[in-house]
Design an enzyme around this catalytic site. Structure first.
Site, mmCIF file in Angstrom:
data_model
loop_
_atom_site.group_PDB
_atom_site.id
_atom_site.type_symbol
_atom_site.label_atom_id
_atom_site.label_comp_id
_atom_site.label_asym_id
_atom_site.label_seq_id
_atom_site.Cartn_x
_atom_site.Cartn_y
_atom_site.Cartn_z
ATOM 1 N N HIS A 1 4.065 1.328 2.215
ATOM 2 C CA HIS A 1 5.246 0.631 1.693
ATOM 3 C C HIS A 1 5.941 1.470 0.614
ATOM 4 O O HIS A 1 7.169 1.530 0.556
ATOM 5 C CB HIS A 1 4.846 -0.710 1.081
ATOM 6 C CG HIS A 1 4.286 -1.696 2.052
ATOM 7 N ND1 HIS A 1 2.953 -2.031 2.069
ATOM 8 C CD2 HIS A 1 4.879 -2.415 3.033
ATOM 9 C CE1 HIS A 1 2.752 -2.938 3.019
ATOM 10 N NE2 HIS A 1 3.892 -3.181 3.621
ATOM 11 N N VAL B 1 2.039 6.561 7.232
ATOM 12 C CA VAL B 1 1.145 7.046 6.186
ATOM 13 C C VAL B 1 -0.274 6.675 6.587
ATOM 14 O O VAL B 1 -0.550 5.519 6.942
ATOM 15 C CB VAL B 1 1.504 6.441 4.820
ATOM 16 C CG1 VAL B 1 0.526 6.912 3.745
ATOM 17 C CG2 VAL B 1 2.938 6.819 4.437
ATOM 18 N N HIS C 1 0.857 -1.178 0.000
ATOM 19 C CA HIS C 1 0.000 0.000 0.000
ATOM 20 C C HIS C 1 0.901 1.237 0.000
ATOM 21 O O HIS C 1 2.133 1.130 -0.110
ATOM 22 C CB HIS C 1 -0.945 -0.015 1.199
ATOM 23 C CG HIS C 1 -0.269 -0.241 2.520
ATOM 24 N ND1 HIS C 1 0.600 0.670 3.092
ATOM 25 C CD2 HIS C 1 -0.327 -1.293 3.385
ATOM 26 C CE1 HIS C 1 1.032 0.213 4.245
ATOM 27 N NE2 HIS C 1 0.499 -0.981 4.455
ATOM 28 N N ALA C 2 0.286 2.413 0.127
ATOM 29 C CA ALA C 2 1.050 3.657 0.022
ATOM 30 C C ALA C 2 2.114 3.781 1.105
ATOM 31 O O ALA C 2 3.137 4.444 0.896
ATOM 32 C CB ALA C 2 0.097 4.858 0.079
#
Length: 282
Positions: free
Chosen positions: A37, A178, A34-35
């Site tokens: 990572h 995040v 996902h963002a």
């Protein structure tokens, strides 16, 4: 981006990079990216010439009743995301490549003290598995830099201690959490949440924010944390822990100013973790 499966080809490729004098950064993951990572990859890109990501669902860090078999695997989509984020090399080995013998016969790394309590208390052996696979990857990749997310704050502390105690020549970079627009920390396990659970999940972050304001205003730690546990319970969570620690995860003292507020709670079958930094008043 190249994808490699075997240790020999990984070493050969990275030996070529080192001969060219290139700086190497490592981003270890278990996939289902996902963002959060991808922010690690972007951070690694700023620190090195060559970014190596790994995808390996590590059985050693899962307990006997945890979600190893159900853990989401999405290699093709992960490859697309990594390439778009600027990753140069993906190492995605089979389990038998990393652990050619049974896990019971596998040499392990145990990081004492910092791995105890918090998630380590709820998941016995988890950080032994984390430390072992990260130690292996440091040996295989030999990076100058490695990037890890601050959402898994205890994991980050364990890895920093691992590097210090075993004298790995690796700079460990912590990358900020995040979050989704509603504040929920991004996690691969968020996909387990049913819609009604997903609507409740951001309350964990909002509760931590409320507690941070109270603590920074000088409210007593013990009563503030007790109130926070009650709020989580009222919201529908089953709290695991809610603690205030020093940045190195030691206990706070009267001299502590910078501190870390850490929580874990279940909603349905899904275990969520989160943390915030705060400044205690003098």
């Amino acid at each position: 981006m190249r994808t490699l499966r075997e240790i020999a080809s990984l070493r050969e490729t990275l030996d070529d990079c080192r001969r060219r004098g290139q700086r190497i950064a490592l981003v270890p993951t278990m996939g289902n990216l996902h963002a959060g990572h991808l922010a690690l990859v972007e951070s690694a890109r700023r620190h090195a010439d060559v970014v190596v990501a790994t995808i390996f669902v590590n059985p050693m860090q899962f307990g006997p009743n945890e979600d190893l078999d159900a853990y989401p695997r999405s290699l093709a989509e992960d490859q697309r995301k990594l390439e778009g984020a600027g990753c140069d090399l993906l190492f995605a080995p089979a389990t038998a490549t990393i652990y050619p013998r049974s896990l019971e016969a596998q040499t392990q790394i145990r990081v004492l003290e910092v791995s105890e309590g918090l998630c380590g208390g709820s998941r016995p052996g988890h950080f032994d598995g984390v430390a072992t696979i990260v130690g292996m990857l440091f040996n295989l990749v030999q990076p100058q830099v490695a990037c890890f997310g601050e959402k898994d704050y205890q994991q980050l502390a364990v890895i920093r201690r691992l590097v210090a105690d075993l004298h790995f020549p690796v700079e460990v970079v912590g990358v900020p959490i995040v979050r989704a627009d509603d504040g929920l920390a991004l996690s691969s396990r968020n996909g387990y949440l049913a819609p009604e659970q997903r609507a409740i999940a951001p309350r964990l972050y909002r509760t931590l924010e409320e507690l941070r304001q109270a603590l920074e205003a000088g409210e007593p730690v013990e009563t503030t944390l007790a109130a926070g546990l009650a709020r989580l319970d009222d919201a529908g969570f089953v709290p695991d822990y809610l603690e205030l620690r020093a940045p190195d995860l030691g206990p706070i003292t009267t001299a502590t100013r910078e501190a870390r507020l850490l929580a874990a709670a279940r909603i349905g079958p899904t275990r969520l973790i989160d943390n915030l930094t705060l400044t205690l008043p003098r």
